[in-house]
Motif scaffolding. Sequence first.
Motif, PDB file in Angstrom:
ATOM      1  N   GLY A   9      37.185  52.280  34.849  1.00 40.47           N
ATOM      2  CA  GLY A   9      37.634  50.910  34.851  1.00 40.47           C
ATOM      3  C   GLY A   9      38.913  50.792  35.461  1.00 40.47           C
TER       4      GLY A   9
ATOM      5  N   THR B 217      42.517  42.603  29.717  1.00 36.12           N
ATOM      6  CA  THR B 217      41.693  41.498  29.435  1.00 36.12           C
ATOM      7  C   THR B 217      41.250  41.649  27.886  1.00 36.12           C
ATOM      8  OG1 THR B 217      41.047  41.369  31.745  1.00 36.12           O
ATOM      9  CG2 THR B 217      39.453  40.312  30.039  1.00 36.12           C
TER      10      THR B 217
ATOM     11  N   ASP C 127      41.028  45.640  33.020  1.00 36.93           N
ATOM     12  CA  ASP C 127      40.058  45.533  31.837  1.00 36.93           C
ATOM     13  C   ASP C 127      40.635  45.840  30.694  1.00 36.93           C
ATOM     14  OD1 ASP C 127      37.892  45.325  33.889  1.00 36.93           O
ATOM     15  OD2 ASP C 127      37.827  47.560  34.000  1.00 36.93           O
TER      16      ASP C 127
ATOM     17  N   ILE D 268      38.207  53.671  29.340  1.00 38.87           N
ATOM     18  CA  ILE D 268      38.222  52.662  30.119  1.00 38.87           C
ATOM     19  C   ILE D 268      38.986  52.879  31.487  1.00 38.87           C
ATOM     20  CG2 ILE D 268      39.111  50.253  30.696  1.00 38.87           C
ATOM     21  CD1 ILE D 268      38.877  49.710  27.482  1.00 38.87           C
TER      22      ILE D 268
END
Length: 512
Positions: free
Chosen positions: A481, A488, A485, A477
Amino acid sequence: MNARALLYSPNLHPLYTSNRPPETSPRNRRTPKTDPKPLRIWIHQRNMSSVFRVLVRSSDKRESSSNSYAETIKEGREIVNGNGVVSDSLSSVPWWEEFPKRWVIVLLCFSAFLLCNMDRVNMSIAILPMSAEYGWNPATVGLIQSSFFWGYLLTQIAGGIWADTVGGKRVLGFGVIWWSIATILTPVAAKLGLPFLLVVRAFMGVGEGVAMPAMNNILSKWVPVQERSRSLALVYSGMYLGSVTGLAFSPFLIHHFGWPSVFYSFGSLGTVWLTLWLTKAESSPIEDPTLLPEERKLIADNCASKEPVKSIPWRLILSKPPVWALIGCHFCHNWGTFILLTWMPTYYHQVLKFNLMESGLLSVFPWMTMAISANAGGWIADTLVSRGFSVTNVRKIMQTIGFLGPAFFLTQLKHIDSPAMAVLCMACSQGTDAFSQSGLYSNHQDIAPRYSGVLLGLSNTAGVLAGVLGTAATGHILQHGSWDDVFTISVGLYLVGTVVWNLFSTGEKIID
């Protein structure tokens, strides 16, 4: 205070068959010609009794003129003078001899879990200079961090079965020495190459994987139900303090002696612990000959897990909805917890721009908060149970705090620009997370005390899967990202866990 002492021994039959204390005149005293013999003294005071072990010796080889005397060599409540006469004055017993044996077991388990996380989190600090030295990218770092969980996953259920059938003492002792050796071998494996490092980290996971099932089995036999939450909270706070110790000392050792020193120094502590464990611990009160009668009775009257397990009723265990609620919620909980455990120093370094020393030291605060709040939560839970609250409601309240607290504080991180506030949010997130020790982590002994080791192995297998997937996924990730993220996903799982726990969990025994 009046007391009556009765001395008896196979060699002094007239003394222990009489209903009154023996006379002490010279003509009635008898001195054994053989070697000194151990005696016992029972002190009767109303409804109390204390046991002594006494040694009778002769001060002269001639029987006619000998003066026997008794020397107390074990704890007691009366003083025996040089002529074998019991005095009415009380002797003070050292506090360590009156310290409850069950809490000795708890403290030894606490220290094992302290070492457990010291040896685990040192990689999260050492990985920074190691990745710079060997040129590892974030995906490789995530692979290395997750390799620990490969072995950790394999021994969860096996460790629970082993502990429930052969006893937790052997299993926990094996686990500690195994992961200590793997920790010491980590620098050697890193120099040999990435595949060797992955194997050694997986081997370390094998050792740590049996620790939680073994500990759960031991405490289910030693700790009364009214002390369950606080004892488990204390043991698990050992993990948090282990993280504190590891994160605090690792930067210092790396700075002065290089990153390999962390693994050598931490790993060697396991041998010290093993020596204490083998001499002080037993798997159950039944196996402990030094346990005082009053504590043995207290444990026997208030512990549900008494008889050893010969077979595991798998179909019955897996048919219960609360078991599946426990497994699912363990997954939801560990996803966020393991990400923070392994990636927090990297977050501080990359996002908050702290250096290596600052990243390690500031990572201490969330784990220190967890250690404090876990013990506070344990005392709160036990107090609620003792005041009449149902165990089911107490477990639901504590675990709801353990889910919603971290979810709230992680959502605030995206709105915070100050590094100090970010560290505070992390600390509050982890602090509320620690209430889970009085929620789902205490629930195994509630619903299936005889099979608590197996049940924890089952649920922790799901938790380890969350650690493997979450730790590895975080690396990927972050390549594509952001940290928002990562947080979350954790928050979403915390919310799912809250709903499942409150719908299906129970604090009542459902498997006998």
